[in-house]
Write an enzyme that holds these catalytic residues in place. Structure first.
Site, mmCIF file in Angstrom:
data_model
loop_
_atom_site.group_PDB
_atom_site.id
_atom_site.type_symbol
_atom_site.label_atom_id
_atom_site.label_comp_id
_atom_site.label_asym_id
_atom_site.label_seq_id
_atom_site.Cartn_x
_atom_site.Cartn_y
_atom_site.Cartn_z
ATOM 1 N N ASP A 217 0.789 -0.785 -1.667
ATOM 2 C CA ASP A 217 0.355 0.360 -2.012
ATOM 3 C C ASP A 217 1.353 1.059 -2.807
ATOM 4 O OD1 ASP A 217 -1.455 2.796 -1.542
ATOM 5 O OD2 ASP A 217 0.212 3.354 0.104
ATOM 6 N N ALA A 218 2.479 1.085 -2.130
ATOM 7 C CA ALA A 218 3.766 1.765 -2.634
ATOM 8 C C ALA A 218 3.952 1.414 -4.376
ATOM 9 C CB ALA A 218 4.831 1.750 -1.842
#
Length: 137
Positions: free
Chosen positions: A31-32
Site C-alpha cells: 500500500d505504501a
C-alpha cells in the site's frame, strides 16, 4: 531507527525473511509503495496540492486496485499468483464502503506489490507498465 543508505530504496532481505512476512504485512508495505509511486507519478507537471491528492486517491483506492490486478493477472507467474492469492484470502471482515470481493482483490494487489518491492523491483516496474496507461495518466 537508523537507516543505512543501502536500506532506503533497495531493501536487502533474504527470501526466508520475506517469506516469513504475513500477507497483511506484505499488503501494508505494498500500500505504501503504491501510494509513493502514484504520488511521484503525479508530481509532474506541478499542480495544486488538492489536484495531486485527487489524482492519487483515484489510483490508490481499492476499486482502482481491483481493476489493476485484473489487468495484471494474465502476466503473473505462478509464484506471483500465489502471493496475490495469499493476500486476497487473508483479507476478511466487513469493509464499510465496498464489497468484500473488491477489498480482497485490492489486498492481494497490495501484497503482490509489497512482495515484489522486497524481492524484485525490476519485475514490479515491469508489471506496473502493463496498467494502461501507467497509473492512469
Amino acid at each position: 531507527m537508523q537507516f543505512e543508505s543501502a536500506d532506503l530504496f533497495s531493501p536487502a532481505r533474504s527470501m526466508r525473511e520475506v517469506q516469513a512476512l504475513s500477507p497483511a504485512s506484505l499488503a501494508y508495505l505494498g500500500d505504501a509503495v503504491f501510494e509513493l509511486l502514484a504520488r511521484s507519478h503525479f508530481a509532474f507537471p506541478p499542480q495544486r496540492i488538492q489536484t495531486y491528492h485527487q489524482q492519487v486517491v483515484a489510483q490508490v483506492k481499492a476499486e482502482s486496485q481491483a481493476e489493476f490486478v485484473q489487468i495484471l493477472l494474465p502476466y503473473l507467474t505462478e509464484s506471483e499468483l500465489t502471493i496475490y492469492r495469499r493476500g486476497r484470502n487473508a483479507a476478511f471482515g466487513k469493509p464499510k464502503r465496498l464489497s468484500l470481493s473488491i477489498y480482497q482483490q485490492a489486498s492481494g494487489f497490495e501484497a503482490l506489490l509489497g512482495y515484489l518491492f522486497l524481492t524484485d523491483q525490476a519485475r514490479l516496474q515491469e508489471l506496473l507498465t502493463q496498467i494502461p496507461p501507467a497509473l492512469g495518466s
